[in-house]
Design a protein around this motif. Structure first.
Motif, mmCIF file in Angstrom:
data_model
loop_
_atom_site.group_PDB
_atom_site.id
_atom_site.type_symbol
_atom_site.label_atom_id
_atom_site.label_comp_id
_atom_site.label_asym_id
_atom_site.label_seq_id
_atom_site.Cartn_x
_atom_site.Cartn_y
_atom_site.Cartn_z
ATOM 1 N N LYS A 72 0.838 -1.200 0.000
ATOM 2 C CA LYS A 72 0.000 0.000 0.000
ATOM 3 C C LYS A 72 0.874 1.253 0.000
ATOM 4 O O LYS A 72 2.018 1.232 0.452
ATOM 5 C CB LYS A 72 -0.946 0.015 1.193
ATOM 6 C CG LYS A 72 -0.282 0.052 2.544
ATOM 7 C CD LYS A 72 -1.337 0.019 3.650
ATOM 8 C CE LYS A 72 -0.686 -0.007 5.030
ATOM 9 N NZ LYS A 72 -1.704 -0.065 6.112
ATOM 10 N N ALA A 73 0.300 2.320 -0.527
ATOM 11 C CA ALA A 73 0.997 3.608 -0.610
ATOM 12 C C ALA A 73 -0.031 4.717 -0.438
ATOM 13 O O ALA A 73 -1.227 4.532 -0.693
ATOM 14 C CB ALA A 73 1.709 3.748 -1.952
ATOM 15 N N LYS A 74 0.440 5.861 0.011
ATOM 16 C CA LYS A 74 -0.436 7.027 0.156
ATOM 17 C C LYS A 74 0.014 8.125 -0.788
ATOM 18 O O LYS A 74 1.202 8.467 -0.847
ATOM 19 C CB LYS A 74 -0.426 7.542 1.599
ATOM 20 C CG LYS A 74 -1.424 8.685 1.818
ATOM 21 C CD LYS A 74 -1.544 9.073 3.283
ATOM 22 C CE LYS A 74 -0.401 9.955 3.722
ATOM 23 N NZ LYS A 74 -0.611 10.531 5.074
ATOM 24 N N ILE A 75 -0.934 8.680 -1.517
ATOM 25 C CA ILE A 75 -0.660 9.803 -2.411
ATOM 26 C C ILE A 75 -1.284 11.054 -1.805
ATOM 27 O O ILE A 75 -2.461 11.048 -1.406
ATOM 28 C CB ILE A 75 -1.243 9.565 -3.821
ATOM 29 C CG1 ILE A 75 -0.623 8.315 -4.438
ATOM 30 C CG2 ILE A 75 -0.994 10.776 -4.711
ATOM 31 C CD1 ILE A 75 -1.208 7.962 -5.799
ATOM 32 N N THR A 76 -0.524 12.124 -1.713
ATOM 33 C CA THR A 76 -1.027 13.419 -1.245
ATOM 34 C C THR A 76 -0.954 14.409 -2.397
ATOM 35 O O THR A 76 0.109 14.581 -3.014
ATOM 36 C CB THR A 76 -0.198 13.947 -0.060
ATOM 37 O OG1 THR A 76 -0.280 13.012 1.020
ATOM 38 C CG2 THR A 76 -0.727 15.302 0.412
ATOM 39 N N TYR A 77 -2.080 15.037 -2.710
ATOM 40 C CA TYR A 77 -2.136 16.028 -3.786
ATOM 41 C C TYR A 77 -1.935 17.409 -3.166
ATOM 42 O O TYR A 77 -2.707 17.847 -2.297
ATOM 43 C CB TYR A 77 -3.472 15.944 -4.509
ATOM 44 C CG TYR A 77 -3.649 14.625 -5.240
ATOM 45 C CD1 TYR A 77 -3.262 14.494 -6.567
ATOM 46 C CD2 TYR A 77 -4.167 13.513 -4.591
ATOM 47 C CE1 TYR A 77 -3.407 13.286 -7.241
ATOM 48 C CE2 TYR A 77 -4.317 12.297 -5.244
ATOM 49 C CZ TYR A 77 -3.934 12.184 -6.568
ATOM 50 O OH TYR A 77 -4.071 10.984 -7.228
ATOM 51 N N THR A 78 -0.895 18.079 -3.595
ATOM 52 C CA THR A 78 -0.470 19.298 -2.905
ATOM 53 C C THR A 78 -1.408 20.481 -3.131
ATOM 54 O O THR A 78 -1.437 21.402 -2.312
ATOM 55 C CB THR A 78 0.953 19.675 -3.344
ATOM 56 O OG1 THR A 78 1.039 19.682 -4.776
ATOM 57 C CG2 THR A 78 1.961 18.675 -2.813
ATOM 58 N N LYS A 79 -2.195 20.485 -4.193
ATOM 59 C CA LYS A 79 -3.056 21.633 -4.476
ATOM 60 C C LYS A 79 -4.102 21.828 -3.393
ATOM 61 O O LYS A 79 -4.328 22.943 -2.919
ATOM 62 C CB LYS A 79 -3.728 21.469 -5.842
ATOM 63 C CG LYS A 79 -4.532 22.698 -6.259
ATOM 64 C CD LYS A 79 -5.069 22.547 -7.668
ATOM 65 C CE LYS A 79 -5.829 23.798 -8.092
ATOM 66 N NZ LYS A 79 -6.362 23.678 -9.477
ATOM 67 N N ASP A 80 -4.749 20.728 -2.980
ATOM 68 C CA ASP A 80 -5.793 20.861 -1.964
ATOM 69 C C ASP A 80 -5.551 19.981 -0.735
ATOM 70 O O ASP A 80 -6.335 19.992 0.214
ATOM 71 C CB ASP A 80 -7.166 20.544 -2.553
ATOM 72 C CG ASP A 80 -7.256 19.144 -3.139
ATOM 73 O OD1 ASP A 80 -6.312 18.343 -2.930
ATOM 74 O OD2 ASP A 80 -8.254 18.839 -3.812
ATOM 75 N N GLY A 81 -4.472 19.205 -0.746
ATOM 76 C CA GLY A 81 -4.099 18.410 0.410
ATOM 77 C C GLY A 81 -4.835 17.100 0.569
ATOM 78 O O GLY A 81 -4.602 16.380 1.550
ATOM 79 N N HIS A 82 -5.722 16.766 -0.365
ATOM 80 C CA HIS A 82 -6.456 15.512 -0.188
ATOM 81 C C HIS A 82 -5.538 14.327 -0.478
ATOM 82 O O HIS A 82 -4.547 14.446 -1.207
ATOM 83 C CB HIS A 82 -7.716 15.473 -1.068
ATOM 84 C CG HIS A 82 -7.497 15.018 -2.469
ATOM 85 N ND1 HIS A 82 -7.117 15.880 -3.501
ATOM 86 C CD2 HIS A 82 -7.604 13.782 -3.039
ATOM 87 C CE1 HIS A 82 -7.010 15.204 -4.632
ATOM 88 N NE2 HIS A 82 -7.307 13.928 -4.382
ATOM 89 N N THR A 83 -5.863 13.206 0.147
ATOM 90 C CA THR A 83 -5.015 12.017 0.034
ATOM 91 C C THR A 83 -5.780 10.861 -0.587
ATOM 92 O O THR A 83 -7.015 10.823 -0.576
ATOM 93 C CB THR A 83 -4.476 11.581 1.407
ATOM 94 O OG1 THR A 83 -5.562 11.230 2.258
ATOM 95 C CG2 THR A 83 -3.657 12.700 2.040
ATOM 96 N N GLU A 84 -5.021 9.940 -1.086
ATOM 97 C CA GLU A 84 -5.574 8.738 -1.707
ATOM 98 C C GLU A 84 -4.682 7.562 -1.333
ATOM 99 O O GLU A 84 -3.454 7.673 -1.375
ATOM 100 C CB GLU A 84 -5.610 8.906 -3.226
ATOM 101 C CG GLU A 84 -6.001 7.672 -4.006
ATOM 102 C CD GLU A 84 -5.832 7.861 -5.508
ATOM 103 O OE1 GLU A 84 -6.023 6.872 -6.243
ATOM 104 O OE2 GLU A 84 -5.488 8.986 -5.940
ATOM 105 N N GLU A 85 -5.285 6.466 -0.925
ATOM 106 C CA GLU A 85 -4.516 5.271 -0.604
ATOM 107 C C GLU A 85 -4.655 4.260 -1.730
ATOM 108 O O GLU A 85 -5.765 4.006 -2.209
ATOM 109 C CB GLU A 85 -4.975 4.651 0.714
ATOM 110 C CG GLU A 85 -4.108 3.473 1.152
ATOM 111 C CD GLU A 85 -4.470 2.917 2.515
ATOM 112 O OE1 GLU A 85 -3.651 3.047 3.445
ATOM 113 O OE2 GLU A 85 -5.583 2.364 2.651
ATOM 114 N N ILE A 86 -3.530 3.700 -2.127
ATOM 115 C CA ILE A 86 -3.530 2.648 -3.135
ATOM 116 C C ILE A 86 -3.107 1.350 -2.457
ATOM 117 O O ILE A 86 -2.042 1.287 -1.835
ATOM 118 C CB ILE A 86 -2.571 2.982 -4.293
ATOM 119 C CG1 ILE A 86 -3.071 4.206 -5.060
ATOM 120 C CG2 ILE A 86 -2.422 1.792 -5.237
ATOM 121 C CD1 ILE A 86 -2.209 4.596 -6.240
ATOM 122 N N VAL A 87 -3.951 0.360 -2.542
ATOM 123 C CA VAL A 87 -3.661 -0.967 -1.989
ATOM 124 C C VAL A 87 -3.646 -1.949 -3.148
ATOM 125 O O VAL A 87 -4.601 -2.029 -3.906
ATOM 126 C CB VAL A 87 -4.706 -1.384 -0.937
ATOM 127 C CG1 VAL A 87 -4.388 -2.776 -0.397
ATOM 128 C CG2 VAL A 87 -4.767 -0.361 0.191
#
Length: 333
Positions: A269-284
């Motif tokens: 698993k990995a976590k992606i953080t989008y810097t424009k608005d700070g929202h995150t997404e987890e990839i499993v």
């Protein structure tokens, strides 16, 4: 999850090959278990000591036990040789296996330097054989998925990669980790994974390598810092030590966000953080407990298609970097 995966494997109609295992240590045991889970034939085993190989064969119900590695390689029934000996012996064993027309899957570090690896690659090319190595992250589904994320450009171009890997080895000058005669040191033990992580996400092989190192009292590298840059001006920073624990953390910083991966050698698993608005997404994706299973599946696919060149190119690039780092430390002139 593992049970479901193995059930799926039973339903697949894929070709399997006869594997011969060289070595009888803990990683050979783990690979033997994975081969059995995959329904792959362990045709034979050889070790530095016949008694160890015999005991190993009894544990895993392996029919053929060989007195020497060479006797194993002369057996035409073996298709793939898995090398699980200490890495200072890999080069000679791999070369011998290749000259007997065996495909080779070798534990990391695949060789001690790029000169040894390049010689083996040339033999493999001439004989149409496959070479791959046991850097698990190259075979984990998560990293294949993250490669697609990077390629989609949703995060923008890669700017920087940061990798930490620190393990704590008990103070013991006789331990192989600290033994220069056994190619000890952090670089060829844990550094292989760190450099592999960096190379996986960089657009091309680094052409600039800077480094500094603190030696252990036996002369092997205890701790080091490595700085890499390629022609795309992507930078990777790597910190390694084997006398202090660090999280196995990899970070890929892109223009529009960043990816964090913990326990990266076998991550699922990995976590992606989008810097424009700070929202995150987890990839499993995948399962860490099946790391060796993924290696087996990839290797058999490479052999079936005689096409493992993309994987081998990463393996060679990583070894080129490791060799240059050692040269900068004064090992190769």
């Amino acid at each position: 999850m593992i049970r479901a995966y193995l059930k799926k494997k039973e339903m697949e109609n894929s070709m399997h090959y006869n594997w011969g295992i060289v070595g009888s240590g803990w990683i050979a045991h783990d690979m033997a278990n994975a081969l059995i889970q995959e329904g792959v034939g362990i045709y034979g085993v050889a070790s530095g000591h016949y008694s160890s190989a015999k005991k190993f064969s009894e544990e895993f119900s392996i029919e053929h036990v060989y007195e020497t590695y060479q006797v194993m390689f002369e057996d035409e029934n073996i298709d793939i040789v898995y090398i699980a000996t200490p890495h200072n012996s890999h080069y000679e064993i791999m070369k011998e296996a290749l000259t007997h027309n065996k495909h080779v899957f070798c534990e990391k570090a695949i060789t001690l330097n790029s000169m040894e690896l390049n010689e083996c690659v040339e033999i493999a090319k001439k004989r149409h054989l496959v070479i791959s190595d046991g850097v698990t992250l190259f075979h984990m589904p998560l990293f294949k998925e993250l490669k697609k994320v990077i390629s989609s450009n949703s995060l923008g171009p890669v700017k920087m990669v940061q990798v930490n890997f620190g393990s704590f080895k008990e103070y013991d000058v006789k331990n192989r980790f600290f033994n220069p005669d056994l190619a000890g040191g952090a670089l060829l033990d844990i550094g292989v994974y760190a450099v592999s992580f960096a190379r996986w996400f960089m657009s091309s092989k680094p052409n600039t390598v800077l480094t500094t190192m603190t030696p252990f009292e036996t002369g092997v590298d205890e701790s080091s810092g490595i700085l890499l840059k390629n022609i795309e001006n992507e930078i990777a920073t790597i910190s390694l030590t084997m006398r202090a624990k660090q999280p196995k953390r990899g970070l890929v910083a892109c223009e529009n966000g960043y990816i964090e991966v913990y326990n990266f050698p076998r991550a699922d698993k990995a976590k992606i953080t989008y810097t424009k608005d700070g929202h995150t997404e987890e990839i499993v994706c995948g399962e860490s407990g099946l790391a060796l299973n993924y290696e087996i599946r990839d290797m058999e696919e490479y052999v079936s298609s005689l096409n493992g060149q993309e994987n081998l190119s990463y393996v060679c690039d990583v070894m080129d970097v490791l060799t240059e780092v050692q040269r900068l430390w004064g090992k190769y002139e």
